[in-house]
Design an enzyme around this catalytic site. Structure first.
Site, PDB file in Angstrom:
ATOM      1  CE1 TYR A   1      78.105   1.015 -40.015  1.00 42.12           C
ATOM      2  CE2 TYR A   1      77.080   2.569 -38.496  1.00 42.12           C
ATOM      3  CZ  TYR A   1      77.992   1.565 -38.739  1.00 42.12           C
ATOM      4  OH  TYR A   1      78.787   1.114 -37.724  1.00 42.12           O
TER       5      TYR A   1
ATOM      6  CE  LYS B   1      86.764  -9.025 -49.439  1.00 39.56           C
ATOM      7  NZ  LYS B   1      87.967  -9.706 -48.941  1.00 39.56           N
TER       8      LYS B   1
ATOM      9  CG  ASP C   1      90.759  -9.405 -46.715  1.00 45.26           C
ATOM     10  OD1 ASP C   1      91.040  -8.382 -47.390  1.00 45.26           O
ATOM     11  OD2 ASP C   1      90.706 -10.547 -47.206  1.00 45.26           O
TER      12      ASP C   1
ATOM     13  CG  ASP D   1      81.644   0.516 -36.577  1.00 46.41           C
ATOM     14  OD1 ASP D   1      81.882   1.283 -35.633  1.00 46.41           O
ATOM     15  OD2 ASP D   1      80.984  -0.544 -36.468  1.00 46.41           O
TER      16      ASP D   1
ATOM     17  CG  ASP E   1      85.753  -0.219 -32.088  1.00 44.60           C
ATOM     18  OD1 ASP E   1      85.632   1.024 -32.153  1.00 44.60           O
ATOM     19  OD2 ASP E   1      85.002  -0.951 -31.421  1.00 44.60           O
TER      20      ASP E   1
END
Ligand code: IPM
Ligand code: MG
Length: 356
Positions: free
Chosen positions: A135, A190, A222, A246, A250
């Protein structure tokens, strides 16, 4: 106690107004000052985070934030887009620790797109690092590719980076939050592909040595996305970086059926914080008086709990929200047959009444 009120765009002003009403009936003395932010800041002062708004946010003990963004600003250059306001506030105020609880209220079990048995009783907490990662990483931009198979072509690039201190401080926040709950923490990365991911994992593992009472496990992002929809109740606290947080937050929000119910807190090292609903500005329903104000009202409760040291008042608001749900009142986003459809203001009225 001084609270900066930043309503923003879209449904922001409507939902924040209801939260302000709720704060005003608690019987406490709050000094509240409102300032434009996002598209509203751009309209008023030509910038999404006007200098005076930033100053107000700096001076306040806590910030109550609505939402920013509207399609009509999509063609503005990036620096002037509404989203830059929230990113700028997070970065400038050092609000690195983002708490995104995903709680399923029993009354709303039918609102989830998942089977009730998968989600009923869900109570998980996502802790997202908020001021680092891809970001904010530099260098970034669009350039002529200096090397590789597409050398000489135009390419876009961003940089994912995490400093040790950044990882350590969010890890401490997460372990401490886990200690207050079921003492289980899942760190999401990851590490199988990314250097930052392996580094993240190593540092979190090291910080864990100071919290032997917490059970820590690591999960690739994942897989975490899959487990969140497969068996979300297996999680207690998740901690992850800005980008993955982020996306996962959601997904987690939607497990509960309505993102219109979920509050969030973004805290600095001293528990000063910005409080906002987890949902966005929903320009498609702005001004219609149908938006759900409960996420913002619950965000105000989080503000009382984390930043203003008024846990009893926070409990009162949480109880009032539960009581209006039990009464069967629902805004359009959570409405089901057999419940009473109400608008934004009527929902705010009901919470105020339940508080009295
Ligand atoms: C969020 C939002 C923001 C983010 C946007 C509005 C910049 O999606 O708070 O999750 O990406 O962090
Ligand atoms: Mg988001």
């Amino acid at each position: 106690m001084k609270i900066a009120i930043l309503p923003g765009d879209g449904i922001g002003p409507e939902i924040v107004a209801e939260a302000v009403r709720v704060l005003n009936v608690l019987g406490e003395q709050f000094e509240m000052e409102t300032a434009p932010v996002g598209g509203a800041g751009y309209e008023a002062h030509g910038h999404p985070l006007p200098e005076a708004t930033l100053q107000l946010a700096k001076d306040a003990d806590a910030i109550l934030f609505g939402a920013v963004g509207d399609w009509k600003y999509d063609t503005l250059e990036r620096a002037l887009r509404p989203e830059q306001a929230i990113l700028g506030l997070r970065k400038t105020l050092g609000l690195f620790a983002n708490f995104r609880p995903a709680i399923l209220y029993p009354e709303l079990a039918g609102a989830s797109t998942l089977k009730p048995e998968v989600v009923s009783g869900l109570d998980i907490l996502i802790i997202r690092e908020l001021t680092g990662d891809i970001y904010f990483g530099h260098p970034r931009g669009v350039r002529t590719a200096p090397d590789g198979a597409f050398k000489g072509e135009r390419e876009g690039f961003d940089t994912m980076r995490y400093a040790e201190t950044e990882i350590r401080r969010i890890a401490h926040v997460a372990f401490q939050a886990a200690l207050k709950r079921d003492k289980r923490l899942t760190s999401v990365d990851k590490a199988n592909v990314l250097e930052t991911g392996q580094f993240w994992r190593d540092i979190v593992t090291d910080v864990h040595r100071q919290y032997p009472a917490v059970m820590l496990d690591h999960m690739y992002v994942d897989n975490a996305a899959m487990q969140l929809v497969r068996a979300p109740k297996k999680f207690d606290v998740l901690v992850t970086g800005n980008m993955f947080g982020d996306i996962l937050s959601d997904a987690a929000a939607m497990l509960t059926g309505s993102i219109g119910m979920l509050p969030s807190a973004s805290l600095d090292a001293n528990n000063k914080g910005l409080y906002e609903p987890s949902h966005g500005s929903a320009p498609d329903i702005a001004g219609k008086g149908i938006a759900n104000p409960l996420a913002t009202i619950l965000s105000a409760a989080m503000m009382l709990r984390f930043s203003l040291n008024m846990p009893e008042q926070a409990d009162r608001i949480d109880a009032a929200v539960k009581s209006v749900l039990a009464q069967g009142l629902r805004t359009a986003d959570i409405h089901e047959s057999g419940t009473t459809l109400v608008g934004t203001e009527a929902m705010g009225d009901a919470v105020v009444k339940a508080l009295n």
